[in-house]
Design a protein around this motif. Structure first.
Motif, mmCIF file in Angstrom:
data_model
loop_
_atom_site.group_PDB
_atom_site.id
_atom_site.type_symbol
_atom_site.label_atom_id
_atom_site.label_comp_id
_atom_site.label_asym_id
_atom_site.label_seq_id
_atom_site.Cartn_x
_atom_site.Cartn_y
_atom_site.Cartn_z
ATOM 1 N N LYS A 48 0.815 -1.201 0.000
ATOM 2 C CA LYS A 48 0.000 0.000 0.000
ATOM 3 C C LYS A 48 0.855 1.260 0.000
ATOM 4 C CE LYS A 48 -3.897 -2.080 2.500
ATOM 5 N NZ LYS A 48 -4.773 -1.967 3.714
ATOM 6 N N PRO A 49 0.387 2.314 -0.650
ATOM 7 C CA PRO A 49 1.113 3.591 -0.624
ATOM 8 C C PRO A 49 1.161 4.170 0.795
ATOM 9 C CG PRO A 49 -0.521 3.556 -2.385
ATOM 10 C CD PRO A 49 -0.792 2.363 -1.525
ATOM 11 N N GLN A 50 2.249 4.840 1.109
ATOM 12 C CA GLN A 50 2.391 5.538 2.384
ATOM 13 C C GLN A 50 2.284 7.034 2.120
ATOM 14 O OE1 GLN A 50 6.044 4.328 4.284
ATOM 15 N NE2 GLN A 50 5.764 2.183 3.703
ATOM 16 N N VAL A 51 1.314 7.680 2.772
ATOM 17 C CA VAL A 51 1.054 9.089 2.522
ATOM 18 C C VAL A 51 1.255 9.884 3.805
ATOM 19 C CG1 VAL A 51 -0.635 10.797 1.746
ATOM 20 C CG2 VAL A 51 -0.609 8.510 0.716
ATOM 21 N N THR A 52 2.027 10.961 3.727
ATOM 22 C CA THR A 52 2.246 11.855 4.862
ATOM 23 C C THR A 52 1.956 13.285 4.425
ATOM 24 O OG1 THR A 52 4.008 10.407 5.686
ATOM 25 C CG2 THR A 52 3.877 12.621 6.628
ATOM 26 N N LYS A 53 1.170 13.999 5.222
ATOM 27 C CA LYS A 53 0.807 15.361 4.878
ATOM 28 C C LYS A 53 1.337 16.356 5.905
ATOM 29 C CE LYS A 53 -3.293 14.409 2.108
ATOM 30 N NZ LYS A 53 -4.700 14.802 1.814
ATOM 31 N N PHE A 54 1.790 17.502 5.402
ATOM 32 C CA PHE A 54 2.313 18.581 6.226
ATOM 33 C C PHE A 54 1.497 19.838 5.936
ATOM 34 C CE2 PHE A 54 5.557 15.514 5.778
ATOM 35 C CZ PHE A 54 6.388 15.596 6.875
ATOM 36 N N ALA A 55 0.854 20.389 6.945
ATOM 37 C CA ALA A 55 0.108 21.642 6.807
ATOM 38 C C ALA A 55 1.030 22.780 7.208
ATOM 39 C CB ALA A 55 -1.142 21.622 7.671
ATOM 40 N N VAL A 56 1.304 23.696 6.279
ATOM 41 C CA VAL A 56 2.306 24.745 6.489
ATOM 42 C C VAL A 56 1.651 26.125 6.424
ATOM 43 C CG1 VAL A 56 4.471 25.735 5.653
ATOM 44 C CG2 VAL A 56 4.064 23.266 5.436
ATOM 45 N N ALA A 57 2.048 27.004 7.341
ATOM 46 C CA ALA A 57 1.587 28.387 7.336
ATOM 47 C C ALA A 57 2.772 29.303 7.642
ATOM 48 C CB ALA A 57 0.484 28.607 8.365
ATOM 49 N N VAL A 58 2.860 30.408 6.908
ATOM 50 C CA VAL A 58 3.943 31.378 7.104
ATOM 51 C C VAL A 58 3.347 32.778 7.087
ATOM 52 C CG1 VAL A 58 6.095 32.308 6.199
ATOM 53 C CG2 VAL A 58 5.638 29.868 5.999
ATOM 54 N N SER A 59 3.747 33.614 8.050
ATOM 55 C CA SER A 59 3.318 35.008 8.097
ATOM 56 C C SER A 59 4.471 35.852 8.608
ATOM 57 C CB SER A 59 2.095 35.175 9.002
ATOM 58 O OG SER A 59 1.701 36.526 9.064
ATOM 59 N N GLY A 60 5.027 36.666 7.730
ATOM 60 C CA GLY A 60 6.182 37.462 8.131
ATOM 61 C C GLY A 60 7.329 36.566 8.577
ATOM 62 N N ALA A 61 7.816 36.784 9.807
ATOM 63 C CA ALA A 61 8.909 35.972 10.344
ATOM 64 C C ALA A 61 8.402 34.770 11.135
ATOM 65 C CB ALA A 61 9.801 36.838 11.237
ATOM 66 N N HIS A 62 7.101 34.527 11.102
ATOM 67 C CA HIS A 62 6.516 33.423 11.858
ATOM 68 C C HIS A 62 6.155 32.265 10.924
ATOM 69 C CE1 HIS A 62 5.055 36.391 15.206
ATOM 70 N NE2 HIS A 62 6.378 36.335 15.087
ATOM 71 N N ALA A 63 6.240 31.050 11.442
ATOM 72 C CA ALA A 63 5.904 29.878 10.636
ATOM 73 C C ALA A 63 5.376 28.760 11.523
ATOM 74 C CB ALA A 63 7.122 29.390 9.857
ATOM 75 N N ARG A 64 4.587 27.886 10.900
ATOM 76 C CA ARG A 64 4.065 26.717 11.605
ATOM 77 C C ARG A 64 3.891 25.580 10.611
ATOM 78 N NH1 ARG A 64 -1.553 26.421 15.223
ATOM 79 N NH2 ARG A 64 -2.100 24.258 14.708
#
Length: 212
Positions: A48-64
């Motif tokens: 089976k395929p292995q799927v990994t997701k990353f939710a990314v947010a960037v605002s100015g000098a901040h990131a998550r």
């Protein structure tokens, strides 16, 4: 004369001969505010395929970045005015990473394989992927195809496909939102989080792609 081809699931214009310039990923590669999802898919020829997701947010000098880590569960990488943190919600604890450039380090690690495959790659076309204009490059040695964003607010790899005898690996960036304000508290640690200062080497935190 231009020709067209179907590549990476999109209609592309064929262009032959141009080599990829050296790619440097940094905060300047993104708009002031940006949100997107990076999906890593490993599809072996058997199994089976292995799927990994990353939710990314960037605002100015901040990131998550929110993503799963095997053995740890849901995890969060944060960059804010207080520093760089690797947060485990289940433990209500965060490791503060020493030094490093935060967003720059994370981008370089997240897209390290795509950047590596661009070395020596030839431009074979232009297209739109996930709503973004891209240049399409193909590495003649590995056969890997990389779509590199060209818009001022998203000069990052948007898609990569690598196939070999073991199967297929794909990176796809989707859900790209640029210029939408993100609340400042989105980049803060929850109240009551235990912060542990790390004395190890700087980096983007365990579990981010590119960390072995």
């Amino acid at each position: 004369m231009q020709r067209t081809l179907i590549a990476l699931g999109c209609l592309a214009t064929l262009v032959v001969g141009a080599s990829a310039d050296p790619v440097t990923l940094s905060r300047a590669s993104l708009a002031k505010e940006a949100r997107f999802t990076v999906t890593y898919t490993l599809a072996p020829k058997e199994g089976k395929p292995q799927v990994t997701k990353f939710a990314v947010a960037v605002s100015g000098a901040h990131a998550r970045a929110d993503y799963p880590v095997q053995g740890l569960g849901d995890t969060r990488y944060l960059v804010n005015s207080e520093g760089v943190f690797f947060f485990i919600p289940a433990n209500k604890a965060a490791q503060q990473m020493p030094g490093g450039k935060g967003i720059d380090d994370a981008l370089k690690l997240a897209f390290s394989e795509a950047v590596q495959q661009l070395r020596g790659a030839k431009k074979v076309g232009v297209a739109k992927v996930s709503g973004q204009p891209v240049d399409i490059y193909k590495n003649p040695k590995t056969g890997t195809t990389v779509c590199l964003g060209t818009a001022p607010g998203f000069k990052l790899p948007v898609k990569m496909e690598l196939s070999n005898e073991g199967g297929k690996r794909t990176i796809l960036v989707s859900g790209i939102q640029l210029g939408t304000p993100i609340p400042a508290n989105y980049f803060q640690l929850p109240k009551g989080t235990q912060v542990i200062k790390s004395t190890g080497a700087s980096g983007a935190g365990p579990g981010l792609p590119g960390i072995k």
